[in-house]
Design a protein around this motif. Structure first.
Motif, PDB file in Angstrom:
ATOM      1  N   UNK A 248       0.843  -1.185   0.000  1.00  0.00           N
ATOM      2  CA  UNK A 248       0.000   0.000   0.000  1.00  0.00           C
ATOM      3  C   UNK A 248       0.882   1.240   0.000  1.00  0.00           C
ATOM      4  N   UNK A 249       0.291   2.386  -0.313  1.00  0.00           N
ATOM      5  CA  UNK A 249       0.989   3.656  -0.191  1.00  0.00           C
ATOM      6  C   UNK A 249       1.661   4.176  -1.444  1.00  0.00           C
ATOM      7  N   UNK A 250       1.800   3.355  -2.467  1.00  0.00           N
ATOM      8  CA  UNK A 250       2.438   3.774  -3.694  1.00  0.00           C
ATOM      9  C   UNK A 250       1.965   2.866  -4.826  1.00  0.00           C
ATOM     10  N   UNK A 251       2.436   3.140  -6.014  1.00  0.00           N
ATOM     11  CA  UNK A 251       2.062   2.350  -7.176  1.00  0.00           C
ATOM     12  C   UNK A 251       2.824   1.037  -7.155  1.00  0.00           C
ATOM     13  N   UNK A 252       2.127  -0.039  -6.789  1.00  0.00           N
ATOM     14  CA  UNK A 252       2.760  -1.335  -6.617  1.00  0.00           C
ATOM     15  C   UNK A 252       3.434  -1.824  -7.885  1.00  0.00           C
ATOM     16  N   UNK A 253       2.796  -1.627  -9.008  1.00  0.00           N
ATOM     17  CA  UNK A 253       3.315  -2.155 -10.261  1.00  0.00           C
ATOM     18  C   UNK A 253       4.602  -1.477 -10.709  1.00  0.00           C
ATOM     19  N   UNK A 254       5.004  -0.399 -10.060  1.00  0.00           N
ATOM     20  CA  UNK A 254       6.253   0.274 -10.393  1.00  0.00           C
ATOM     21  C   UNK A 254       7.468  -0.406  -9.780  1.00  0.00           C
ATOM     22  N   UNK A 255       7.253  -1.354  -8.882  1.00  0.00           N
ATOM     23  CA  UNK A 255       8.329  -1.937  -8.093  1.00  0.00           C
ATOM     24  C   UNK A 255       8.632  -3.373  -8.469  1.00  0.00           C
TER      25      UNK A 255
END
Length: 125
Positions: A25-32
């Protein structure tokens, strides 16, 4: 920054299976890129498996190849580690981790961006 929380750890007999899950949670997961690490007291934390942002590229440490599978569901913001044929030497605290670059997870030459709190996996004989 992405916040991570692991679940699914527990006690299992040798040869058994567990499935660990990590919710983000808290950010764009798919970016990581995502990884699973494990640590035994007194030893260094080691990478178990890693997966790139799309899920098309994976990496496993030799000791778990053929037994563990890492996967991700970007729609649900989760990454899982399916652990089969568990051995006592798999006993450790397992941590979920995230970084923008998969190479950071694998090489470890820079601090990893985000860590979960860890979940205990104990394999009994």
């Amino acid at each position: 920054q992405v916040q991570l929380r692991e679940s699914g750890g527990g006690l299992v007999q040798t040869g058994g299976s567990l499935r660990l899950s990590c919710a983000a949670s808290g950010d764009t997961f798919s970016s990581y890129a995502m990884g699973w690490f494990r640590q035994v007291p007194g030893e260094e934390r080691e990478l178990v498996a890693a997966i790139n942002w799309s899920g098309q590229t994976t990496h496993y440490t030799d000791s778990v190849k053929g037994r563990f599978t890492i996967s991700r569901d970007n729609a649900k913001n989760t990454v899982d580690l399916q652990m089969n044929s568990l051995k006592p030497e798999d006993t450790a605290v397992y941590y979920c981790a995230a970084d923008r670059l998969m190479s950071i997870l694998i090489v470890g030459d820079e601090p990893i961006e985000s860590w979960g709190q860890g979940t205990q996996v104990t394999v009994s004989s």
